[in-house]
Write a protein that holds these residues in place. Structure first.
Motif, PDB file in Angstrom:
ATOM      1  N   ASP A 109     -35.472 -16.157  79.231  1.00 31.32           N
ATOM      2  CA  ASP A 109     -34.653 -14.969  79.031  1.00 31.32           C
ATOM      3  C   ASP A 109     -34.534 -14.627  77.552  1.00 31.32           C
ATOM      4  O   ASP A 109     -34.358 -13.473  77.187  1.00 31.32           O
ATOM      5  N   ASP A 110     -34.627 -15.633  76.686  1.00 37.84           N
ATOM      6  CA  ASP A 110     -34.570 -15.327  75.249  1.00 37.84           C
ATOM      7  C   ASP A 110     -35.479 -16.272  74.474  1.00 37.84           C
ATOM      8  O   ASP A 110     -35.825 -17.365  74.944  1.00 37.84           O
ATOM      9  N   GLU A 111     -35.848 -15.826  73.286  1.00 39.68           N
ATOM     10  CA  GLU A 111     -36.848 -16.523  72.484  1.00 39.68           C
ATOM     11  C   GLU A 111     -36.357 -17.884  71.991  1.00 39.68           C
ATOM     12  O   GLU A 111     -37.102 -18.868  71.973  1.00 39.68           O
ATOM     13  N   LEU A 112     -35.083 -17.931  71.567  1.00 43.87           N
ATOM     14  CA  LEU A 112     -34.563 -19.187  71.022  1.00 43.87           C
ATOM     15  C   LEU A 112     -34.640 -20.309  72.071  1.00 43.87           C
ATOM     16  O   LEU A 112     -35.087 -21.424  71.765  1.00 43.87           O
ATOM     17  N   SER A 113     -34.241 -20.010  73.297  1.00 46.33           N
ATOM     18  CA  SER A 113     -34.321 -21.029  74.362  1.00 46.33           C
ATOM     19  C   SER A 113     -35.768 -21.477  74.558  1.00 46.33           C
ATOM     20  O   SER A 113     -36.037 -22.657  74.809  1.00 46.33           O
ATOM     21  N   ALA A 114     -36.685 -20.507  74.475  1.00 43.62           N
ATOM     22  CA  ALA A 114     -38.103 -20.844  74.660  1.00 43.62           C
ATOM     23  C   ALA A 114     -38.564 -21.831  73.591  1.00 43.62           C
ATOM     24  O   ALA A 114     -39.227 -22.836  73.888  1.00 43.62           O
ATOM     25  N   PHE A 115     -38.207 -21.562  72.330  1.00 48.66           N
ATOM     26  CA  PHE A 115     -38.604 -22.464  71.242  1.00 48.66           C
ATOM     27  C   PHE A 115     -37.932 -23.825  71.408  1.00 48.66           C
ATOM     28  O   PHE A 115     -38.556 -24.876  71.213  1.00 48.66           O
ATOM     29  N   GLU A 116     -36.655 -23.809  71.749  1.00 51.80           N
ATOM     30  CA  GLU A 116     -35.929 -25.076  71.887  1.00 51.80           C
ATOM     31  C   GLU A 116     -36.535 -25.947  72.990  1.00 51.80           C
ATOM     32  O   GLU A 116     -36.713 -27.151  72.818  1.00 51.80           O
ATOM     33  N   ASP A 117     -36.843 -25.306  74.103  1.00 45.72           N
ATOM     34  CA  ASP A 117     -37.427 -26.067  75.209  1.00 45.72           C
ATOM     35  C   ASP A 117     -38.793 -26.617  74.820  1.00 45.72           C
ATOM     36  O   ASP A 117     -39.140 -27.747  75.160  1.00 45.72           O
ATOM     37  N   TYR A 118     -39.577 -25.782  74.120  1.00 44.91           N
ATOM     38  CA  TYR A 118     -40.899 -26.246  73.713  1.00 44.91           C
ATOM     39  C   TYR A 118     -40.774 -27.451  72.787  1.00 44.91           C
ATOM     40  O   TYR A 118     -41.506 -28.435  72.918  1.00 44.91           O
ATOM     41  N   ALA A 119     -39.813 -27.376  71.876  1.00 43.25           N
ATOM     42  CA  ALA A 119     -39.603 -28.478  70.932  1.00 43.25           C
ATOM     43  C   ALA A 119     -39.167 -29.756  71.649  1.00 43.25           C
ATOM     44  O   ALA A 119     -39.571 -30.855  71.281  1.00 43.25           O
ATOM     45  N   ARG A 120     -38.364 -29.587  72.678  1.00 43.04           N
ATOM     46  CA  ARG A 120     -37.972 -30.766  73.449  1.00 43.04           C
ATOM     47  C   ARG A 120     -39.179 -31.364  74.163  1.00 43.04           C
ATOM     48  O   ARG A 120     -39.353 -32.579  74.206  1.00 43.04           O
ATOM     49  N   ALA A 121     -40.042 -30.495  74.702  1.00 45.17           N
ATOM     50  CA  ALA A 121     -41.175 -30.982  75.489  1.00 45.17           C
ATOM     51  C   ALA A 121     -42.294 -31.542  74.607  1.00 45.17           C
ATOM     52  O   ALA A 121     -42.953 -32.510  74.964  1.00 45.17           O
ATOM     53  N   MET A 122     -42.537 -30.905  73.475  1.00 44.23           N
ATOM     54  CA  MET A 122     -43.675 -31.275  72.622  1.00 44.23           C
ATOM     55  C   MET A 122     -43.216 -31.356  71.165  1.00 44.23           C
ATOM     56  O   MET A 122     -43.716 -30.590  70.325  1.00 44.23           O
ATOM     57  N   PRO A 123     -42.321 -32.283  70.834  1.00 41.20           N
ATOM     58  CA  PRO A 123     -41.768 -32.289  69.471  1.00 41.20           C
ATOM     59  C   PRO A 123     -42.821 -32.547  68.392  1.00 41.20           C
ATOM     60  O   PRO A 123     -42.564 -32.262  67.220  1.00 41.20           O
ATOM     61  N   ASN A 124     -43.962 -33.078  68.788  1.00 40.45           N
ATOM     62  CA  ASN A 124     -44.988 -33.380  67.780  1.00 40.45           C
ATOM     63  C   ASN A 124     -46.114 -32.359  67.736  1.00 40.45           C
ATOM     64  O   ASN A 124     -47.196 -32.648  67.255  1.00 40.45           O
TER      65      ASN A 124
END
Lengths: 491, 491
Positions: free
Chosen positions: A219-234
């Protein structure tokens, strides 16, 4: 048609029909085994450039290694008809093909070698029927990779050492148009590819991030980035232009700080549209202000050497360049005009007779002989290349080279110069004698080779013209043969 | 690297790395199975043309049929590392991939269909992770063949019905750049190819003659032609420009007469250089004077639709056109800019939510929804195409379509018109339901489709712009969503 079937098939029929009809002709007239020499070369550097990087040889060698008409191939050939409805090929000829194995010798320049117009990239010596059957595949395999390796080198020059990532698979010309392009782009200097299969097959480093769809699925860009960072922090390079680019950068900054706090590091952000000069400068400022000085800005969007040079001049803060379509299709000139011409044939007395094809354009008249290129070097690098006939090599004391397109341009080469012959044996009597080279060795060679030449050959506009000529004896012989063929020789 | 190995490998990794990192992200955030819809479309007809011919679907279906991560693929993915040196992919994810099979639904336009910008060529519905993994290969396979089928149709229009032979393999972009191009060129209208493997694999007629080297291998041209005629009396197209073109024609005439006397027929001669207008007229005269009125003149030499039109205007006596490089690489524009965009996603309440990507350029903003194209026809052919959202289809009484780039261009479509929806189911739950079509069926469809439209769309200069628009409800919804996303919606 099954996709798998294409890729499991023998590739021996990857040729033009006329190679087979000529082969039939040679066989039927008892000349199948007559020895001939063919040269594969091009007439102009691509992209109005000052040099070319040879590539694709390994594919060509693999083609030869596996050359053999399968039963399938022969059954297919049997079905072909001439204009009288009768079989195009006689059954005796098809039996001949069934047993045929390549027994030619090939000499070639190693992949990654810097080459120039009229210099043979590959020289094939052997029964004329076999030389002919190899023509189309050799041209296909070497033309394309040579084109892309050269394009890649030009783009890597434009970035001045910044890494270039090859992102072209989706717009490449077919499956192999993608795979072979990834290989050649790496040879030319790219740092990595997005093409995972090329990574697996060739050991090229692979790189990638996420697409707009990842952001759009939230629904929003920030959540998308946060989730991606959680899934693939490296592996965090955030694509920031799905909605508003600078808002995207601000969201990436927030997540970059979170990553840092949790002991990870944001690799960077990616700009894929808009004014890349303006946006990269603003994005750099936002990242730096937040202390994310190590986060790289990756840019993409129909880039090539021209747009990259322009962005560099505008002071764009781009550290990594993603280049796709314009690299893997060599967009501005999507084909290298490589040709494959008969140079000599052995006559009944077992003597070599040089041959040439005339043309009203001097540049299209082929050079007769069994050709080799000698590169002369001094302590600063390469001085000039001389194309000569191995049947009459230059004498050691004095070597004169003549510009094939302007006989008044001549150069005497000092016999104290070092020299190196570019063609080396790669196939002997049909056996591959060229040792497999890793792509990184070839890639390094390309760089070392470029360093041998005056940097002016790498200029995109009006590049320095490196001297390449015919050895004087060869030049004189060619001129005489042209006059003879045109019946203008009044001797 | 073995050439065979490329072609024996699983093609599942023929994708961009970011598809896999996103897949990892979807899997890790528990959204792997969330349903999504993606559309594959392009934004501009290639070559500044008025239409595009869809091709490549069969390759895409074969890719899906064989989609499966091999052990090799997974071992390779296991080796990839992130920026902290730790594995990029978790082992749980790799196990998930090992068991993964495609369960998506695909709808697509049949190959050979005439399509226009913004119309979906393929629509993929299914788990978002799977949709994403298919993106790169679908784009690669469909972009290229669609480009070449369109180029071929343009060239075939230029010859006004004269047969076009595709001769491009030697300059094509790799092995598959050659094979897939031969296939697509045939779909677009070419009569035959020189590519023997394409002939074998796809059943395309193959044609060919001999090369300059055949002539050069003899002491004189006449002997070369005579020997060829003895060896292959039912396949004689003599290449006449090895030395002097009109002398070559005279030699071909001599052999043509000999062939006739022995009960055979010379198919023709081929011109491959020089002033093709002048030479073809002179050659025709020489052939006719000798009574060889049925011998065809084949011409080649960097031809494309522009040079062919010009030769036609100059009255060139060319009956058969050999087209190579400029066809198989689509030289003037070697890539179709096809994209693959998320259209909608199913939310937690199992409701479809349309999604769009913004861009500062209106043409680059994607259209939200589950899209379909409806083509309206009257007794003369196609009238207009309407892109609509299947979640809110047009009402039967009144259908209004709006130009997506100029909202003042609108058209009311009469409900008495016939109509046809272009996307048809081709994959259901991962199973291919589209029946294999022979290439000749597809080729015929392309021709029938072109005949549906005003001939002005085939014009090369400033073609007629066929009306394609968004259904009014979809247009209004898209506009609202753009304003909302730009936070300019003040409702």
């Amino acid at each position: 048609m099954a996709l798998n079937k294409i890729y499991d098939t023998s590739l021996t029929l990857l040729t033009d029909l006329y190679q087979l009809t000529m082969a039939h002709g040679y066989w039927k007239t008892g000349r199948a085994e007559q020895e001939a020499v063919f040269h594969l070369f091009f007439r102009k550097n691509p992209f109005q450039g000052g040099y070319t990087i040879a590539a694709g040889l390994e594919y060509a060698l693999e083609y030869i290694r596996h050359f053999q008409f399968s039963e399938d191939d022969l059954s297919y050939l049997k079905t072909l008809e001439g204009n009288d409805g009768r079989p195009l090929f006689s059954s005796g000829f098809l039996e001949y093909l069934a047993d045929l194995r390549i027994t030619c010798d090939l000499a070639a320049v190693p992949e990654g070698t810097v080459v120039f117009p009229h210099e043979p990239l590959v020289r094939v010596t052997g029964p004329i029927l076999q030389c002919q059957l190899l023509e189309t595949a050799l041209l296909n395999l070497i033309n394309f990779q040579t084109l892309i390796a050269t394009k890649s080198a030009r783009i890597c020059t434009a970035t001045g050492g910044d890494p270039v990532l090859e992102f072209g698979l989706r717009r490449a010309q077919g499956i192999d148009g993608g795979l072979a392009a990834s290989r050649a782009a790496y040879i030319g200097g790219c740092a990595a590819t997005s093409n995972v299969l090329a990574g697996k097959l060739f050991g090229i480093p692979v790189k990638g991030t996420h697409a707009h769809s990842w952001v759009m699925s939230y629904d929003d860009e920030l959540s998308a980035f946060e989730d991606y960072a959680r899934a693939m922090p490296n592996n965090c390079v955030f694509l920031v232009d799905t909605y508003d680019t600078l808002d995207g950068v601000r969201n990436a900054v927030r997540v970059g700080i979170q990553l840092k706090e949790s002991g990870h590091q944001m690799v960077g952000i990616r700009l894929d549209s808009g004014d890349l000069a303006y946006l990269s400068i603003e994005a750099r400022r936002l990242l730096d202000e937040a202390g994310l000085t190590e986060a790289a800005i990756v840019a993409s969007n129909d880039l090539d050497e021209t747009t990259i040079s322009s962005l560099k001049m505008q002071g764009a803060k781009i550290a990594v360049w993603g280049v796709g379509t314009r690299l893997v299709t060599a967009f501005e000139q999507p084909a290298l005009g490589g040709v494959y011409k008969l140079g000599a044939i052995r006559n009944e007395d077992q003597e070599w007779e040089p041959r040439l094809k005339l043309s009203e354009q001097a540049i299209k008249t082929s050079t007769p002989g069994i050709l080799q290129t000698r590169r002369y070097l001094n302590e600063n690098g390469a001085v000039a290349d001389m194309i000569f006939n191995e049947l009459a090599p230059p004498t050691s004391e004095r070597s004169v080279l003549i510009d094939p397109l302007d006989s008044t341009r001549r150069r005497v080469l000092d016999d104290k110069l070092d020299s190196q012959d570019l063609l080396i044996p790669v196939v002997q009597q049909g056996e591959i004698v060229h040792q497999h080279e890793s792509l990184s060795v070839i890639r390094e060679r390309a760089q070392q080779q470029l360093d041998l030449f005056h940097v002016g050959i790498q200029r995109h506009l009006e590049p320095h013209e490196y001297p390449v000529g015919l050895e004087q004896g060869l030049y004189d012989y060619k001129t005489e043969q042209i006059l003879l063929a045109r019946k203008l020789n009044h001797q």
